[in-house]
Enzyme design. Structure first.
Site, PDB file in Angstrom:
ATOM      1  N   TYR A 150       0.838  -1.209   0.000  1.00  0.00           N
ATOM      2  CA  TYR A 150       0.000   0.000   0.000  1.00  0.00           C
ATOM      3  C   TYR A 150       0.870   1.255   0.000  1.00  0.00           C
ATOM      4  O   TYR A 150       0.633   2.181  -0.793  1.00  0.00           O
ATOM      5  CB  TYR A 150      -0.899  -0.028   1.229  1.00  0.00           C
ATOM      6  CG  TYR A 150      -1.899   1.096   1.323  1.00  0.00           C
ATOM      7  CD1 TYR A 150      -2.978   1.166   0.449  1.00  0.00           C
ATOM      8  CD2 TYR A 150      -1.790   2.079   2.303  1.00  0.00           C
ATOM      9  CE1 TYR A 150      -3.912   2.188   0.539  1.00  0.00           C
ATOM     10  CE2 TYR A 150      -2.715   3.098   2.410  1.00  0.00           C
ATOM     11  CZ  TYR A 150      -3.781   3.154   1.521  1.00  0.00           C
ATOM     12  OH  TYR A 150      -4.705   4.169   1.611  1.00  0.00           O
ATOM     13  N   LYS A 154       1.007   4.057  -2.926  1.00  0.00           N
ATOM     14  CA  LYS A 154       0.570   5.434  -2.663  1.00  0.00           C
ATOM     15  C   LYS A 154       1.722   6.427  -2.803  1.00  0.00           C
ATOM     16  O   LYS A 154       1.518   7.560  -3.273  1.00  0.00           O
ATOM     17  CB  LYS A 154      -0.067   5.526  -1.275  1.00  0.00           C
ATOM     18  CG  LYS A 154      -1.411   4.796  -1.171  1.00  0.00           C
ATOM     19  CD  LYS A 154      -2.446   5.356  -2.125  1.00  0.00           C
ATOM     20  CE  LYS A 154      -3.845   4.808  -1.852  1.00  0.00           C
ATOM     21  NZ  LYS A 154      -4.866   5.375  -2.761  1.00  0.00           N
TER      22      LYS A 154
END
Length: 246
Positions: A150, A154
């Protein structure tokens, strides 16, 4: 007139959470919204009270599906003014047990999909003088435990935003990013930590003012998408209830 009157916006992740809140806020501010997500039933519920809006089930991990979604939006409404890349996926996992498939899924939803959609949307946004708002995360500007995939995705989305902003400096288009902290969305309410997780490390992601209402982040997205933000290009906005203040 309201801030987004006459604008056509494509919103991803539109079936729940921040995506659904963004659809509602955009519609309230005058935009015509084309929403995409995987779950058609939940999309139907969100769009039941969105005047003139349309939606489609789309797997944003597919480049072809993203191209088709943009084409369908333009075919339906004749133009595209705003792309809001809101869809995201986060599940905490220990890095040493993270599978190839899990890693690839994290990147597909959180980075590949936004890239595919930006690439497909930009020719239309250049025609309308439109803009892109990418929803990254505070995990896009700092580290979070048990979140290698993640965080990598991001951080990549923040980098993509800045790269596009530089590339299109001389064009009449704007590209910005929002980095939200924790919100009261299904991603939080369905949260599960790895077995024997270190909660001291997990709590490092907590904001001093607690979880936000997704509407509070959606209004920031709507601001950046509007002419009120005409001078904002290449910005990365933290919306995190004070977490970045320490």
């Amino acid at each position: 007139m309201t801030a987004l009157d006459g604008k056509v916006a494509l919103v991803t992740g539109a079936s729940s959470g921040l995506g659904a809140a963004t659809v509602k806020v955009f519609a309230e501010r005058g935009a015509t919204v084309f929403g995409i997500a995987r779950d058609t039933g939940r999309l139907a519920e969100v769009f039941a009270d969105v005047p003139g809006g349309r939606y489609a089930s789309v797997d944003i991990g597919s480049a072809a599906a993203c191209r088709q979604a943009v084409a369908d939006c333009v075919a339906a409404f004749g133009r595209l003014d705003v792309l809001a890349n809101v869809a995201g996926f986060h599940q905490m996992r220990r890095t040493i047990t993270l599978t190839d498939a899990e890693w690839e899924h994290d990147l597909a939803v959180n980075l590949n999909g936004p890239f595919y959609l930006c690439r497909a949307a930009l020719p239309h946004l250049l025609e309308t003088g439109g803009n892109i708002v990418n929803v990254a995360s505070v995990a896009g500007v700092e580290g979070e435990v048990y979140s290698a995939g993640y965080c990598a995705a991001k951080h990549g989305l923040v980098g993509l935003t800045r790269a596009l902003a530089v590339e299109f400096t001389k064009e009449k288009v704007r590209i910005n990013a929002v980095c939200p902290g924790g919100m009261l969305t299904p991603q939080v309410t369905d949260f599960a930590a790895p077995d024997d997780a270190d909660w001291e490390l997990i709590m490092r992601i907590a904001a001093p003012r607690g979880f936000m209402d997704p509407v509070d982040v959606a209004t920031t997205i709507a601001f950046l998408a509007s002419a009120d933000a005409a001078a904002i290009h290449g910005a990365v906005y933290r919306v995190d209830n004070g977490k970045g203040a320490d």
